[in-house]
Write an enzyme that holds these catalytic residues in place. Sequence first.
Site, PDB file in Angstrom:
ATOM      1  N   LYS A  13       0.832  -1.213   0.000  1.00  0.00           N
ATOM      2  CA  LYS A  13       0.000   0.000   0.000  1.00  0.00           C
ATOM      3  C   LYS A  13       0.865   1.260   0.000  1.00  0.00           C
ATOM      4  O   LYS A  13       0.628   2.180  -0.771  1.00  0.00           O
ATOM      5  CB  LYS A  13      -0.931   0.039   1.222  1.00  0.00           C
ATOM      6  CG  LYS A  13      -1.948  -1.071   1.284  1.00  0.00           C
ATOM      7  CD  LYS A  13      -2.930  -0.851   2.425  1.00  0.00           C
ATOM      8  CE  LYS A  13      -2.286  -0.866   3.796  1.00  0.00           C
ATOM      9  NZ  LYS A  13      -1.781  -2.187   4.225  1.00  0.00           N
ATOM     10  N   ARG A  88      -9.389   0.830   8.591  1.00  0.00           N
ATOM     11  CA  ARG A  88      -8.938  -0.523   8.929  1.00  0.00           C
ATOM     12  C   ARG A  88     -10.105  -1.381   9.402  1.00  0.00           C
ATOM     13  O   ARG A  88      -9.947  -2.578   9.579  1.00  0.00           O
ATOM     14  CB  ARG A  88      -7.926  -0.478  10.090  1.00  0.00           C
ATOM     15  CG  ARG A  88      -6.565   0.085   9.745  1.00  0.00           C
ATOM     16  CD  ARG A  88      -5.718  -0.966   9.066  1.00  0.00           C
ATOM     17  NE  ARG A  88      -4.397  -1.191   9.563  1.00  0.00           N
ATOM     18  CZ  ARG A  88      -3.298  -0.532   9.223  1.00  0.00           C
ATOM     19  NH1 ARG A  88      -3.351   0.483   8.408  1.00  0.00           N
ATOM     20  NH2 ARG A  88      -2.124  -0.877   9.700  1.00  0.00           N
ATOM     21  N   ARG A 127      11.659  -5.814   4.923  1.00  0.00           N
ATOM     22  CA  ARG A 127      11.412  -4.404   4.565  1.00  0.00           C
ATOM     23  C   ARG A 127      12.393  -3.455   5.251  1.00  0.00           C
ATOM     24  O   ARG A 127      12.713  -3.596   6.428  1.00  0.00           O
ATOM     25  CB  ARG A 127       9.980  -4.025   4.968  1.00  0.00           C
ATOM     26  CG  ARG A 127       9.674  -2.555   4.753  1.00  0.00           C
ATOM     27  CD  ARG A 127       8.216  -2.283   4.655  1.00  0.00           C
ATOM     28  NE  ARG A 127       7.495  -2.493   5.899  1.00  0.00           N
ATOM     29  CZ  ARG A 127       6.187  -2.303   6.012  1.00  0.00           C
ATOM     30  NH1 ARG A 127       5.484  -1.912   4.965  1.00  0.00           N
ATOM     31  NH2 ARG A 127       5.581  -2.517   7.166  1.00  0.00           N
ATOM     32  N   ARG A 160      11.347  -1.475  10.658  1.00  0.00           N
ATOM     33  CA  ARG A 160      10.310  -1.007  11.571  1.00  0.00           C
ATOM     34  C   ARG A 160      10.201  -1.921  12.783  1.00  0.00           C
ATOM     35  O   ARG A 160      10.362  -3.129  12.673  1.00  0.00           O
ATOM     36  CB  ARG A 160       8.965  -0.969  10.842  1.00  0.00           C
ATOM     37  CG  ARG A 160       8.728   0.358  10.157  1.00  0.00           C
ATOM     38  CD  ARG A 160       7.535   0.340   9.277  1.00  0.00           C
ATOM     39  NE  ARG A 160       6.342  -0.244   9.890  1.00  0.00           N
ATOM     40  CZ  ARG A 160       5.148  -0.240   9.305  1.00  0.00           C
ATOM     41  NH1 ARG A 160       5.004   0.325   8.114  1.00  0.00           N
ATOM     42  NH2 ARG A 160       4.105  -0.782   9.891  1.00  0.00           N
ATOM     43  N   ARG A 171      -0.510  -8.624  13.337  1.00  0.00           N
ATOM     44  CA  ARG A 171      -1.074  -7.617  12.413  1.00  0.00           C
ATOM     45  C   ARG A 171      -1.928  -8.297  11.344  1.00  0.00           C
ATOM     46  O   ARG A 171      -2.987  -7.795  10.975  1.00  0.00           O
ATOM     47  CB  ARG A 171       0.060  -6.805  11.764  1.00  0.00           C
ATOM     48  CG  ARG A 171       0.676  -5.798  12.734  1.00  0.00           C
ATOM     49  CD  ARG A 171       2.067  -5.384  12.311  1.00  0.00           C
ATOM     50  NE  ARG A 171       2.103  -4.622  11.092  1.00  0.00           N
ATOM     51  CZ  ARG A 171       3.186  -4.506  10.316  1.00  0.00           C
ATOM     52  NH1 ARG A 171       4.302  -5.111  10.652  1.00  0.00           N
ATOM     53  NH2 ARG A 171       3.143  -3.785   9.241  1.00  0.00           N
TER      54      ARG A 171
HETATM   55  P1  AMP Z   1       0.931   0.684   8.777  1.00  0.00           P
HETATM   56  O1  AMP Z   1       2.089   1.590   8.568  1.00  0.00           O
HETATM   57  O2  AMP Z   1      -0.285   1.079   7.986  1.00  0.00           O
HETATM   58  O3  AMP Z   1       1.282  -0.778   8.622  1.00  0.00           O
HETATM   59  O4  AMP Z   1       0.478   0.864  10.320  1.00  0.00           O
HETATM   60  C1  AMP Z   1       1.362   0.547  11.372  1.00  0.00           C
HETATM   61  C2  AMP Z   1       0.583   0.463  12.677  1.00  0.00           C
HETATM   62  O5  AMP Z   1      -0.028   1.746  12.951  1.00  0.00           O
HETATM   63  C3  AMP Z   1      -0.578  -0.523  12.681  1.00  0.00           C
HETATM   64  O6  AMP Z   1      -0.177  -1.859  12.969  1.00  0.00           O
HETATM   65  C4  AMP Z   1      -1.463   0.070  13.777  1.00  0.00           C
HETATM   66  O7  AMP Z   1      -0.932  -0.207  15.056  1.00  0.00           O
HETATM   67  C5  AMP Z   1      -1.323   1.581  13.539  1.00  0.00           C
HETATM   68  N1  AMP Z   1      -2.326   2.079  12.578  1.00  0.00           N
HETATM   69  C6  AMP Z   1      -2.122   2.565  11.324  1.00  0.00           C
HETATM   70  N2  AMP Z   1      -3.268   2.931  10.743  1.00  0.00           N
HETATM   71  C7  AMP Z   1      -4.244   2.669  11.657  1.00  0.00           C
HETATM   72  C8  AMP Z   1      -5.659   2.797  11.664  1.00  0.00           C
HETATM   73  N3  AMP Z   1      -6.324   3.253  10.595  1.00  0.00           N
HETATM   74  N4  AMP Z   1      -6.330   2.441  12.797  1.00  0.00           N
HETATM   75  C9  AMP Z   1      -5.695   1.962  13.874  1.00  0.00           C
HETATM   76  N5  AMP Z   1      -4.363   1.790  13.932  1.00  0.00           N
HETATM   77  C10 AMP Z   1      -3.636   2.143  12.837  1.00  0.00           C
END
Ligand code: AMP
Length: 221
Positions: A13, A88, A127, A160, A171
Amino acid sequence: MRIILLGPPGAGKGTQAKAMARRLELPHISTGDLLRQNVSEGTSLGKQAKGFMNKGMLVPDELVARMLSARFKQQDIKKGFMLDGYPRNLAQARTLADMLKDGGMKIDAVIYLDTSESVVIQRLGGRLVCKSCGANFHIKNMPPKVKGVCDNCGGALYQRADDNEATIKNRLNVYEKEVSGLIEYYRKAGLLQRVPADEDAPLVLDKIVKLLQRNNDFSKV
Ligand code: AMP
C-alpha cells in the site's frame, strides 16, 4: 481524485500510494506514517499509540480519527489524496464517510491489493524504510544500491519495530478479522476494485494505472 488503498500489511500500500501520489500530484496520507511521526516526536498521541503499534494492534479508532480529521483540514487535500492505512475496520469506514461528507467530498475509488500470505510475510520480514523520506526498500526484492543508505535521499535505512515475526502475525490476524466487512462495505458502494498484487511493485503499479484509466477519465494517470 480521492483514492483509498486497501490490503493486508505488506501488500505494498505504502509503495503504491507513494508512486500514485507522485504520478497524480496528490498528497499521500498514511495513518501509519502519521502515527510513527507522532511516536518519534513524543507527542501525547504518539505516547498513547506506541504500545498498540509495537504489539501489532490497532490504535483506538477515536485517536486515529482525530489525527486524520486534523490532516483533512490542511489545504493540500482539496485537490484529492491517496489514503493508505485507513480505514482498517467498518467503524473507521463510516467515520471516514462522515468526515468527507462534512467537507463536501467523496471517495472516487477503493483499490484492494490482493496479496497471498506467504508474499506478505516475505515482504515485511525484509522491509527497510528510510528515516528521512520514508521510501521503502527490501533486503532481497529491492535492495538499496548502497547497504543501509536510501537511494533517493541518502538517509539511513531501518527495520520497523513492528516488522518482526510475532508482530507481523498479529497484524495479519487483526487485518483478517476486520477486512471482510470493509470489503463488503466498499463493494456495495460500487467503489471496490481488486488488483492482484503478488508481483513486483512496478508491475502492480501498471495494473492500477490501467484500471483507473479504463474506469475513469483520469487524464493525468
Ligand atoms: P501501517 O504503517 O499502515 O502498517 O500501520 C502501522 C501500525 O499503525 C498498525 O499496525 C497500527 O498499530 C497503527 N495504525 C495505522 N493505521 C491505523 C488505523 N487506521 N487504525 C488503527 N491503527 C492504525
